[in-house]
Design an enzyme around this catalytic site. Sequence first.
Site, PDB file in Angstrom:
ATOM      1  N   ASN A 142     -25.291 -33.852   9.566  1.00 45.86           N
ATOM      2  CA  ASN A 142     -25.864 -33.478   8.267  1.00 45.86           C
ATOM      3  C   ASN A 142     -24.834 -32.976   7.247  1.00 45.86           C
ATOM      4  OD1 ASN A 142     -25.635 -31.175   9.856  1.00 45.86           O
ATOM      5  ND2 ASN A 142     -27.400 -30.174   8.918  1.00 45.86           N
ATOM      6  N   GLU A 240     -23.881 -23.172  17.136  1.00 46.12           N
ATOM      7  CA  GLU A 240     -24.661 -23.060  15.894  1.00 46.12           C
ATOM      8  C   GLU A 240     -25.783 -24.082  16.000  1.00 46.12           C
ATOM      9  OE1 GLU A 240     -24.124 -20.773  13.847  1.00 46.12           O
ATOM     10  OE2 GLU A 240     -21.988 -20.269  13.923  1.00 46.12           O
ATOM     11  N   CYS A 274     -29.728 -27.044   8.456  1.00 50.16           N
ATOM     12  CA  CYS A 274     -30.182 -26.091   9.481  1.00 50.16           C
ATOM     13  C   CYS A 274     -30.744 -24.829   8.830  1.00 50.16           C
ATOM     14  CB  CYS A 274     -29.038 -25.761  10.416  1.00 50.16           C
ATOM     15  SG  CYS A 274     -27.548 -25.298   9.551  1.00 50.16           S
ATOM     16  N   GLU A 443     -19.606 -18.168  12.717  1.00 46.54           N
ATOM     17  CA  GLU A 443     -18.501 -18.917  12.121  1.00 46.54           C
ATOM     18  C   GLU A 443     -18.231 -18.352  10.731  1.00 46.54           C
ATOM     19  OE1 GLU A 443     -19.931 -23.118  12.789  1.00 46.54           O
ATOM     20  OE2 GLU A 443     -18.140 -23.077  14.050  1.00 46.54           O
TER      21      GLU A 443
HETATM   22  P1  NAP Z   1     -27.465 -33.148  17.996  1.00 45.27           P
HETATM   23  O1  NAP Z   1     -28.279 -34.310  18.366  1.00 45.27           O
HETATM   24  O2  NAP Z   1     -27.585 -31.908  18.790  1.00 45.27           O
HETATM   25  O3  NAP Z   1     -25.943 -33.652  18.018  1.00 45.27           O
HETATM   26  C1  NAP Z   1     -24.879 -32.832  17.596  1.00 45.27           C
HETATM   27  C2  NAP Z   1     -23.581 -33.345  18.172  1.00 45.27           C
HETATM   28  O4  NAP Z   1     -23.622 -33.206  19.589  1.00 45.27           O
HETATM   29  C3  NAP Z   1     -23.326 -34.824  17.894  1.00 45.27           C
HETATM   30  O5  NAP Z   1     -21.941 -35.000  17.682  1.00 45.27           O
HETATM   31  C4  NAP Z   1     -23.779 -35.476  19.174  1.00 45.27           C
HETATM   32  O6  NAP Z   1     -23.164 -36.720  19.415  1.00 45.27           O
HETATM   33  C5  NAP Z   1     -23.316 -34.459  20.188  1.00 45.27           C
HETATM   34  N1  NAP Z   1     -24.001 -34.516  21.485  1.00 45.27           N
HETATM   35  C6  NAP Z   1     -25.221 -35.040  21.774  1.00 45.27           C
HETATM   36  N2  NAP Z   1     -25.487 -34.906  23.086  1.00 45.27           N
HETATM   37  C7  NAP Z   1     -24.403 -34.293  23.645  1.00 45.27           C
HETATM   38  C8  NAP Z   1     -24.061 -33.894  24.978  1.00 45.27           C
HETATM   39  N3  NAP Z   1     -24.902 -34.073  25.985  1.00 45.27           N
HETATM   40  N4  NAP Z   1     -22.879 -33.294  25.190  1.00 45.27           N
HETATM   41  C9  NAP Z   1     -22.022 -33.080  24.171  1.00 45.27           C
HETATM   42  N5  NAP Z   1     -22.280 -33.440  22.897  1.00 45.27           N
HETATM   43  C10 NAP Z   1     -23.456 -34.038  22.629  1.00 45.27           C
HETATM   44  O7  NAP Z   1     -27.692 -32.721  16.488  1.00 45.27           O
HETATM   45  P2  NAP Z   1     -27.751 -33.696  15.242  1.00 45.27           P
HETATM   46  O8  NAP Z   1     -28.961 -34.561  15.439  1.00 45.27           O
HETATM   47  O9  NAP Z   1     -26.435 -34.348  15.018  1.00 45.27           O
HETATM   48  O10 NAP Z   1     -27.928 -32.644  14.051  1.00 45.27           O
HETATM   49  C11 NAP Z   1     -29.131 -32.038  13.767  1.00 45.27           C
HETATM   50  C12 NAP Z   1     -29.252 -30.669  14.406  1.00 45.27           C
HETATM   51  O11 NAP Z   1     -28.121 -29.866  14.130  1.00 45.27           O
HETATM   52  C13 NAP Z   1     -30.415 -29.877  13.877  1.00 45.27           C
HETATM   53  O12 NAP Z   1     -31.130 -29.289  14.939  1.00 45.27           O
HETATM   54  C14 NAP Z   1     -29.782 -28.798  13.023  1.00 45.27           C
HETATM   55  O13 NAP Z   1     -30.523 -27.638  12.879  1.00 45.27           O
HETATM   56  C15 NAP Z   1     -28.524 -28.559  13.727  1.00 45.27           C
HETATM   57  N6  NAP Z   1     -27.541 -27.967  12.812  1.00 45.27           N
HETATM   58  C16 NAP Z   1     -27.215 -26.647  12.940  1.00 45.27           C
HETATM   59  C17 NAP Z   1     -26.322 -26.057  12.080  1.00 45.27           C
HETATM   60  C18 NAP Z   1     -25.930 -24.606  12.211  1.00 45.27           C
HETATM   61  O14 NAP Z   1     -24.882 -24.241  11.729  1.00 45.27           O
HETATM   62  N7  NAP Z   1     -26.715 -23.771  12.855  1.00 45.27           N
HETATM   63  C19 NAP Z   1     -25.730 -26.820  11.084  1.00 45.27           C
HETATM   64  C20 NAP Z   1     -26.076 -28.149  10.971  1.00 45.27           C
HETATM   65  C21 NAP Z   1     -26.978 -28.710  11.852  1.00 45.27           C
HETATM   66  P3  NAP Z   1     -23.831 -38.125  18.958  1.00 45.27           P
HETATM   67  O15 NAP Z   1     -24.940 -37.820  18.017  1.00 45.27           O
HETATM   68  O16 NAP Z   1     -22.695 -38.825  18.324  1.00 45.27           O
HETATM   69  O17 NAP Z   1     -24.286 -38.798  20.204  1.00 45.27           O
END
Ligand code: NAP
Length: 464
Positions: A142, A240, A274, A443
Amino acid sequence: MTRTEMAKEAYMTDLTVIEPATEQVLAVLARTTGSEVESAVEAAQQAQYAWSRTSPSSKAAVLRAIADLVEERAEDLALVEARNVGMPLNDARAVVSSVAETFRYYAAGPERLTGQTIPVAGGVNMTFHEPIGVVALITPWNYPMSIASWKIAPALAAGNAVLLKPAELTPLSSIELQRIAVEAGLPEGLFSVLVGPGSTIGTQLVEHPCIGKIAFTGSTSVGVGIAARAAQTMKRTTLELGGKSASIVFADSDLRAAAEGLAGGVFGNAGQDCCARSRVFVERFAVDEFLGYLRETVAGLQVGDPLNPATQMGPLISQKQLDAVRAVVDSSPVAFQGNVPQGPGYWFPPTVLYPIDDAHPAATEEIFGPVVCILPFETEEEVIKRTNDSVYGLSGSVWTRDGARALRVARAVESGTLSINSYTSVRVSTPFGGFKQSGIGRELGPDALETYTEVKNVYYNTQE
Ligand code: NAP
Ligand code: MG
């Protein structure tokens, strides 16, 4: 599958990167193979050894040079981010400027990492902040470039090497940032970008015995798995995760400003934020007036081509995300929606849900789309209780003209980052992170630097 088995496996298929506003191919990249990940870890270890012995002022100079070069290339970087994420160009420009700011802020880090001297019986103890070594950074789609910089800059400032695995949907700005870092004088091997899925490369990093820390931003469900796996090798983790943040709008507030604030507070980045305030609690007798202003905000939102400077909201990131958001809204009470362009692209209109129950899935689960629930309340005590009735605790806002109440409510909300009469959450010089299932650790701000270090305590015997 073990790490060694995975290292043998070649993750050889190419990655096709799609532009969400057009559904056209933006780039085709070779994925990093398992054995290339191994080589990157080895190169990082070697480069880190030299970097940790580089003087603090030399480290600072490189970080400042990265900031300068990011600013010099700002327009190109903004374009890459806008096209790959579908983020409005103006927002992408703000992201790029915050990336430069982050590198400049942490450039002060190497010279600020000081320990203590503690007199003890027979001598003195000294503490040092030692680098952890090699740190793996795993980022979501995002806000790929800013979130990467929040991790890269303090990690490097503290003397570590970094391996960055961006989300497969949005790797392009991370690759550009790595090139810029090397051009700015960062030694080769100290910062590598690994392109590929979390299930393979991500797992390889999380299990790798030579990696000391995982700094992850993403969903709570993936974060839980990473924390459990990382514990096997006792890695340090910063997590995060997701959120379901609330705005609490009292009747004495500037209701128009609170409603207009939702343009950024929940429709910004098409709700894929997020910190999105997707629950808005409004004092009951102000609900009609508030909804009137919100209707104007929604009707006036410019949704469309991210590259048009007038655009305020772009598309969602993917068909999968579009289907997920649509499924939630299809089973929810829609009060009104904005417009979206016709034709290709993953478009979803800004959407207001009302009246809706606190227990409805749209009011409890992170939607990650431009969707907001309006929830009336009667008393301060009640709204605090309902706000805190969530597994998440990332962000939130309080809108009121009563100063004492503003601070009282902000202190009572179980969230890591609150804003009063504002919808913003992130400032480079202040800490950011979540309570409860929104994560562990913080962070940004002054303290993040130390989360990339280990404290070493040395006793010096001064007895004759
Ligand atoms: P995600 O599906 O959890 O993926 C995040 C990252 O983790 C991607 O690079 C993904 O790789 C990787 N990943 C997936 N499975 C993994 C595993 N088993 N082991 C290690 N890495 C793995 O999240 P997203 O769909 O990209 O982003 C949306 C989420 O992020 C939302 O829930 C949002 O709230 C959260 N977010 C939080 C913050 C914060 O600062 N709190 C900021 C932004 C977003 P691939 O997708 O390349 O497979
Ligand atoms: Mg995901």
